[in-house]
Design an enzyme around this catalytic site. Structure first.
Site, short mmCIF file in Angstrom:
data_model
loop_
_atom_site.label_atom_id
_atom_site.label_comp_id
_atom_site.label_asym_id
_atom_site.label_seq_id
_atom_site.Cartn_x
_atom_site.Cartn_y
_atom_site.Cartn_z
N HIS A 47 -9.56 1.47 4.62
CA HIS A 47 -8.27 1.59 5.31
C HIS A 47 -8.45 2.52 6.50
O HIS A 47 -9.19 3.49 6.44
CB HIS A 47 -7.20 2.14 4.35
CG HIS A 47 -5.82 2.03 4.94
ND1 HIS A 47 -5.34 2.95 5.85
CD2 HIS A 47 -4.85 1.10 4.78
CE1 HIS A 47 -4.12 2.58 6.22
NE2 HIS A 47 -3.80 1.47 5.60
N SER A 76 3.03 -2.61 10.46
CA SER A 76 4.47 -2.64 10.68
C SER A 76 5.13 -3.97 10.28
O SER A 76 6.06 -4.44 10.94
CB SER A 76 4.81 -2.28 12.13
OG SER A 76 4.38 -0.96 12.40
N GLY A 103 2.11 1.87 10.78
CA GLY A 103 3.09 2.95 10.67
C GLY A 103 3.77 3.31 11.97
O GLY A 103 4.41 4.36 12.07
N GLU A 123 -5.94 -5.02 10.38
CA GLU A 123 -4.85 -4.08 10.64
C GLU A 123 -5.15 -3.31 11.93
O GLU A 123 -5.89 -2.30 11.90
CB GLU A 123 -4.73 -3.07 9.49
CG GLU A 123 -4.49 -3.70 8.14
CD GLU A 123 -3.88 -2.67 7.18
OE1 GLU A 123 -2.73 -2.85 6.80
OE2 GLU A 123 -4.57 -1.70 6.84
N GLU A 156 -6.78 4.84 7.67
CA GLU A 156 -6.53 6.27 7.42
C GLU A 156 -7.74 6.92 6.78
O GLU A 156 -8.05 8.08 7.06
CB GLU A 156 -5.26 6.41 6.56
CG GLU A 156 -4.01 6.10 7.36
CD GLU A 156 -2.87 5.50 6.56
OE1 GLU A 156 -2.88 5.58 5.33
OE2 GLU A 156 -1.96 4.93 7.21
N GLY A 159 2.57 -1.17 4.40
CA GLY A 159 2.68 0.23 4.04
C GLY A 159 4.15 0.64 3.89
O GLY A 159 4.76 0.44 2.83
N GLY A 160 4.72 1.16 4.94
CA GLY A 160 6.07 1.73 4.90
C GLY A 160 7.11 0.85 4.23
O GLY A 160 7.88 1.32 3.37
N ASN A 166 0.87 -1.18 0.00
CA ASN A 166 0.00 0.00 0.00
C ASN A 166 0.91 1.22 0.00
O ASN A 166 1.53 1.54 1.01
CB ASN A 166 -0.90 -0.01 1.24
CG ASN A 166 -1.71 1.27 1.36
OD1 ASN A 166 -1.88 1.99 0.38
ND2 ASN A 166 -2.20 1.54 2.56
N TRP A 167 0.97 1.89 -1.13
CA TRP A 167 1.89 3.03 -1.26
C TRP A 167 1.31 4.34 -0.77
O TRP A 167 1.98 5.37 -0.80
CB TRP A 167 2.34 3.16 -2.73
CG TRP A 167 3.33 2.12 -3.14
CD1 TRP A 167 3.88 1.16 -2.35
CD2 TRP A 167 3.88 1.92 -4.45
NE1 TRP A 167 4.75 0.37 -3.06
CE2 TRP A 167 4.77 0.82 -4.36
CE3 TRP A 167 3.71 2.54 -5.69
CZ2 TRP A 167 5.49 0.35 -5.46
CZ3 TRP A 167 4.43 2.08 -6.78
CH2 TRP A 167 5.31 1.00 -6.66
N LYS A 168 0.07 4.31 -0.34
CA LYS A 168 -0.57 5.52 0.23
C LYS A 168 -0.38 6.73 -0.67
O LYS A 168 -0.47 6.62 -1.89
CB LYS A 168 -0.01 5.77 1.65
CG LYS A 168 0.03 4.52 2.51
CD LYS A 168 0.29 4.82 3.95
CE LYS A 168 0.46 3.53 4.71
NZ LYS A 168 0.14 3.61 6.11
C1 PEP Z 1 -0.89 0.04 5.91
O1 PEP Z 1 -0.74 1.12 5.35
O2 PEP Z 1 -1.89 -0.62 5.66
C2 PEP Z 1 0.12 -0.44 6.84
C3 PEP Z 1 -0.05 -1.60 7.42
O3 PEP Z 1 1.21 0.39 7.05
P1 PEP Z 1 2.59 -0.05 7.77
O4 PEP Z 1 3.05 -1.32 7.14
O5 PEP Z 1 3.52 1.11 7.49
O6 PEP Z 1 2.31 -0.22 9.22
#
Ligand code: PEP
Length: 251
Positions: free
Chosen positions: A97, A215, A176, A170, A99, A236-237, A8-10
Site C-alpha cells: 500500500h 477516493s 484520501g 491506486e 502508505e 479507504g475512507g 481498507n480500514w487502515k
Molecule cells: C486506500 O486506502 O487504499 C484508498 C484508496 O483510500 P481512499 O479510498 O480514502 O482514497
C-alpha cells in the site's frame, strides 16, 4: 470473474467499532450481494478476529490483513506472519500500500517478497501499485507501474491460481484526497497493467483482477467499475462506514 469490492480500514477502529461497522455492513448487503461480487474487509490486526467472526459463513465475504511479514516466524519484533493471519481467519493480505511504501519506506523488492511469501503460504495477495503526482507530471506513470509490477510479482509461484493474485492500481495523489483519477486515466493505466500481466503471465493475465483505488465513493463507484479492465475497487475512507461501503459493494 467476480468483481472484488475491498475495504481498507487502515489504522481505524477498536474491536467494538469494527464489530459494529462489520455487522451494519453485513445487515445491509445480506441477500443483496450479486453472485458475481466478492466483498473483502482489510482490518487492523487487533480487529481481525472480531471482524472475521462477523464475516464467518457469509457467502463471498472474506477477511484481509493490511500487511504481512515474509517469514514463517522468528525474531521480527512487531511483525506478523501469514500463518498467524490465517489463524485468525484471513484469506487475503494487502502488500505495498502506498502508505507503507512512503511512511514505512517499503521497497519494491520487499513488497515482492511479501507477495510471493504470502502466496506460497496460502494467502491471496492484493498488490498495490501507483504513481505519485510528481511521477505523473514527469510522464512516468507507465515506468512506475512497470517497475512495481515487475518487482511485486517476482518469484510468484508459477502454479498460482489466478483468483489469488489481485492488483490494486491506486494513484497516490488520489488516495484520501477526494480527487478521483479521470476515466481516461484509469482506463489507460489499467490497460497498461493488463498488458504487463500478459507479458509476465501469458496464460492467466485475463483472469487476474485489477482494482482501482483512490477516493472511490458511493456516487462514483458504478461508473468506475463499468470501465474496461476495472475488476473491482479498493476503498479507504468511504469503507469506514457500513452504509457508505454497502452502497459501494452493491453499486
Ligand atoms: C486506500 O486506502 O487504499 C484508498 C484508496 O483510500 P481512499 O479510498 O480514502 O482514497
Amino acid at each position: 470473474m467476480k468483481k472484488l469490492m475491498a475495504a481498507n480500514w487502515k489504522m481505524y477502529k477498536t474491536r467494538a467499532e469494527a464489530k459494529a461497522t462489520a455487522e451494519d455492513l453485513m445487515n445491509r448487503i445480506d441477500g443483496k450481494l450479486p453472485t458475481d461480487r466478492e466483498v473483502v474487509i482489510a482490518a487492523p490486526y487487533t480487529a481481525l478476529e472480531t471482524v472475521g467472526s462477523v464475516l464467518a459463513g457469509k457467502q463471498n465475504c472474506s477477511l484481509s490483513a493490511e500487511n504481512l511479514y515474509p517469514a514463517e516466524e522468528g525474531a521480527y519484533t512487531g511483525e506478523i506472519s501469514p500463518r498467524m493471519l490465517q489463524d485468525v481467519g484471513c484469506v487475503y493480505a494487502l502488500a505495498g500500500h502506498s502508505e507503507r511504501r512512503s511512511i514505512m519506506g517499503e521497497t519494491d523488492e520487499l513488497v515482492g517478497e511479501k507477495v510471493a511469501f504470502g502466496l506460497k503460504n496460502g494467502l491471496s495477495m492484493i498488490l498495490c501499485i501507483g504513481e505519485t503526482i510528481e511521477e505523473r507530471k514527469a510522464g512516468e506513470v507507465q515506468k512506475v507501474i512497470d517497475r512495481q509490477l515487475e518487482a511485486g510479482l517476482k518469484n510468484v509461484p508459477a502454479d498460482f491460481a489466478s483468483e489469488t493474485v489481485v492488483i490494486a492500481y491506486e494513484p497516490v495523489w488520489a488516495i484520501g484526497t477526494g480527487e478521483v483519477a479521470g476515466e481516461g486515466e484509469i482506463v489507460e493505466a489499467h490497460g497498461f497493467v493488463r498488458k504487463k500481466l500478459e507479458k509476465i503471465f501469458p496464460e492467466k493475465a485475463n483472469e487476474i483482477r485489477i482494482l482501482y483505488g483512490g477516493s472511490v465513493k458511493p456516487g462514483n463507484c458504478a461508473q468506475i467499475i463499468a470501465l474496461d479492465n476495472v475488476d473491482g475497487v479498493l476503498v479507504g475512507g468511504a469503507s469506514l462506514d457500513g452504509e457508505s461501503f454497502s452502497q459501494i459493494a452493491l453499486a
